[in-house]
Structure formats: structure tokens, C-alpha cells
Design an enzyme around this catalytic site. Sequence first.
Site, PDB file in Angstrom:
ATOM      1  N   ASP A   1       8.555  -3.906 -11.936  1.00  0.00           N
ATOM      2  CA  ASP A   1       6.979  -4.263 -11.633  1.00  0.00           C
ATOM      3  C   ASP A   1       6.203  -4.134 -12.784  1.00  0.00           C
ATOM      4  O   ASP A   1       6.862  -3.837 -13.916  1.00  0.00           O
ATOM      5  CB  ASP A   1       6.579  -3.389 -10.416  1.00  0.00           C
ATOM      6  CG  ASP A   1       6.689  -1.929 -10.625  1.00  0.00           C
ATOM      7  OD1 ASP A   1       6.818  -1.665 -11.945  1.00  0.00           O
ATOM      8  OD2 ASP A   1       6.770  -1.131  -9.621  1.00  0.00           O
TER       9      ASP A   1
ATOM     10  N   ASN B   1       3.053   7.151  -1.966  1.00  0.00           N
ATOM     11  CA  ASN B   1       2.525   6.680  -0.685  1.00  0.00           C
ATOM     12  C   ASN B   1       3.854   5.736   0.177  1.00  0.00           C
ATOM     13  O   ASN B   1       3.692   4.907   0.920  1.00  0.00           O
ATOM     14  CB  ASN B   1       1.187   5.534  -0.959  1.00  0.00           C
ATOM     15  CG  ASN B   1       1.682   4.322  -1.838  1.00  0.00           C
ATOM     16  OD1 ASN B   1       2.941   4.571  -2.485  1.00  0.00           O
ATOM     17  ND2 ASN B   1       0.735   3.480  -1.955  1.00  0.00           N
TER      18      ASN B   1
ATOM     19  N   HIS C   1       5.583   3.647  -1.683  1.00  0.00           N
ATOM     20  CA  HIS C   1       5.902   1.974  -2.133  1.00  0.00           C
ATOM     21  C   HIS C   1       7.234   2.305  -3.033  1.00  0.00           C
ATOM     22  O   HIS C   1       7.682   3.370  -3.565  1.00  0.00           O
ATOM     23  CB  HIS C   1       4.817   1.595  -3.031  1.00  0.00           C
ATOM     24  CG  HIS C   1       4.632   2.208  -4.260  1.00  0.00           C
ATOM     25  ND1 HIS C   1       3.266   2.267  -5.179  1.00  0.00           N
ATOM     26  CD2 HIS C   1       5.421   2.660  -5.182  1.00  0.00           C
ATOM     27  CE1 HIS C   1       3.224   2.868  -6.083  1.00  0.00           C
ATOM     28  NE2 HIS C   1       4.514   3.257  -6.426  1.00  0.00           N
TER      29      HIS C   1
ATOM     30  N   GLU D   1       3.525  -2.467  -1.691  1.00  0.00           N
ATOM     31  CA  GLU D   1       2.626  -1.056  -1.046  1.00  0.00           C
ATOM     32  C   GLU D   1       2.832  -1.083   0.338  1.00  0.00           C
ATOM     33  O   GLU D   1       3.379  -1.860   1.020  1.00  0.00           O
ATOM     34  CB  GLU D   1       1.279  -1.492  -1.339  1.00  0.00           C
ATOM     35  CG  GLU D   1       1.176  -1.596  -3.093  1.00  0.00           C
ATOM     36  CD  GLU D   1       0.576  -0.116  -3.350  1.00  0.00           C
ATOM     37  OE1 GLU D   1       1.530   0.946  -2.952  1.00  0.00           O
ATOM     38  OE2 GLU D   1      -0.007   0.167  -4.350  1.00  0.00           O
TER      39      GLU D   1
HETATM   40  C1  GLP Z   1       4.929   3.501  -9.647  1.00  0.00           C
HETATM   41  C2  GLP Z   1       5.794   2.187  -9.989  1.00  0.00           C
HETATM   42  C3  GLP Z   1       7.248   2.185  -9.377  1.00  0.00           C
HETATM   43  C4  GLP Z   1       7.573   3.566  -9.442  1.00  0.00           C
HETATM   44  C5  GLP Z   1       6.820   4.726  -8.652  1.00  0.00           C
HETATM   45  C6  GLP Z   1       7.157   6.063  -9.006  1.00  0.00           C
HETATM   46  O1  GLP Z   1       3.656   3.144  -9.401  1.00  0.00           O
HETATM   47  N1  GLP Z   1       5.087   0.995  -9.738  1.00  0.00           N
HETATM   48  O2  GLP Z   1       7.895   1.173  -9.857  1.00  0.00           O
HETATM   49  O3  GLP Z   1       8.987   3.796  -9.355  1.00  0.00           O
HETATM   50  O4  GLP Z   1       5.422   4.401  -8.702  1.00  0.00           O
HETATM   51  O5  GLP Z   1       6.771   6.513 -10.300  1.00  0.00           O
HETATM   52  P1  GLP Z   1       7.274   7.802 -10.764  1.00  0.00           P
HETATM   53  O6  GLP Z   1       8.584   7.607 -10.893  1.00  0.00           O
HETATM   54  O7  GLP Z   1       6.129   7.968 -11.889  1.00  0.00           O
HETATM   55  O8  GLP Z   1       6.757   9.031  -9.798  1.00  0.00           O
END
Ligand code: GLP
Length: 243
Positions: free
Chosen positions: A67, A136, A138, A143
Site C-alpha cells: 500500500d 483498527n 485494517h 479499512e
Molecule cells: C499501516 C499500513 C499497513 C500496516 C499497518 C500496521 O497503516 N497501511 O500496511 O501493515 O498499518 O502498521 P505497523 O506495522 O506500523 O503497526
Amino acid sequence: MQTCIFKDYQSLSIKVVQEIAQLVITKPDAVICLPSGETPRLTCTLLVEKAHAEKIDFSRVTFFGLDEWIGIPPQNEGSGNYFFYSNVFAPLKIARAKIHLFDGMADDLSNECRKMDLAIAAAGGIDLMLVGIGMNGHIGFNEPGTSPNYYSHVIDLDKITTSVGQKYFKQATVLGKGITIGLKHLLESKRVLVIANGIKKANIIKKMMEEEISEMLPASIVRKHFNAALMIDEEAASLYGKY
Ligand code: GLP
């Protein structure tokens, strides 16, 4: 869905690296989708170390980036592009032609989605999709409320995502939309690994695994996958299965 609980972040990351390395050794032209974020950071570091130490050839692997933030240029340290290049593609010297990332600065974002979907199809689908989980629930930028029938798409980001997302940036940054590979791609991938570590993920892991499967909790959709594993450390697992 398999659940693997590890003592700590290090042992979890080592296991993920072993699985990626094993895939590339047995299938040198594997197709791998990687997430950005804090969770996969150690996996990336250890993967690069292992590839160098054991001379694992990544030159035929096709990579997809999960993403990207819309409106954030690739040279910004908080962008997915920056993460992928600095942590994986530059150290492994991956050829540009083998890398497929969303351009969050593109004028035509529908075309970015189309290009990504076509590239995934042309690569023969994703062999291994590694994903993190948002606070959340996602997955990528799928989302809460996103249909599991979507391939790549552009989305208005949830308030939780835009506020948690500030952690990736050196200064306060306006975040509004994201572009992401869809849950339909995830469900069609041959293997999915969901990774999470730390106490802050304990509550969402519990929900993901114990609540009804629903698009309001995108991570729960992974439970429908035929070959998915949840790989978490003891802290992230600390509420799961407890009442
Ligand atoms: C982010 C990204 C995701 C990621 C998730 C967890 O916003 N869009 O691809 O896997 O949230 O992030 P983190 O590993 O920093 O907790």
C-alpha cells in the site's frame, strides 16, 4: 488459520524470514507482496542479512508493495516506497523491472490500481503475502467496511489510521487517502502471513480471531483463507483466548 505464537519479536521475525527464504530457494521466481510499517522492519533487516550470508538469489523474485499514502512522495521517509527501497530493494539490489509499487503521487490513481492488478495477474498471482495489522483491524489500507471483493483500490483513510500513521513521519503530515492491494488479492494469494508484535496489538488480535468474520474487521477476513498463518509474539497474543 494457523496460529504461531513466538517468545518475542526477534524469534517471530526470524521465522518469517525463514519462510520467505525457503520459498525463494524452492521457487526462485516467486511472487512476494510485502507490507511497510514498524512490524516488518526486523523481518526486512534479517532477510537482507540472510540473503547476503547465504547467497540467496532474489534476482528473479517479483515484488509487490502492499500500500501507499496518496500525496506522499517516495523520497518522504514515511512513504511505503521509501520503506521498501531502503529496507529491501536497495540492499538486495532488486532490478526496477521486478518491483511493483503504487505511485501515491500519480494523477490517475485508477490507472495505478489497474496497473497493479494487471501486474499481479501477469506474474501469475501472489505466492506469499506478508501483511501487518492496523490498530483498527485494517490490512494494507483495506479499512473497516471495505469489501473483500475488491482488488486494488483507493480509499478514504480511517481517523485511527491517519492519526496512528503520524508515527512514520518526522513532522505532522496531512494524510487523507490511501491506495492498496485489495482483500480479493489476499484471498487469492497462495500463502498469507499476518504478523503482529507488542502489547498494543493484543486487543485487535483478540478481535480478529474471536469476533465474527466481517468486513467491518478486515483482518478477520484472513480467517477465510485456505493457507494463512497468524504469527505473533507473546505480548500481541496476551489477550487472545482469554476472557
Ligand atoms: C499501516 C499500513 C499497513 C500496516 C499497518 C500496521 O497503516 N497501511 O500496511 O501493515 O498499518 O502498521 P505497523 O506495522 O506500523 O503497526
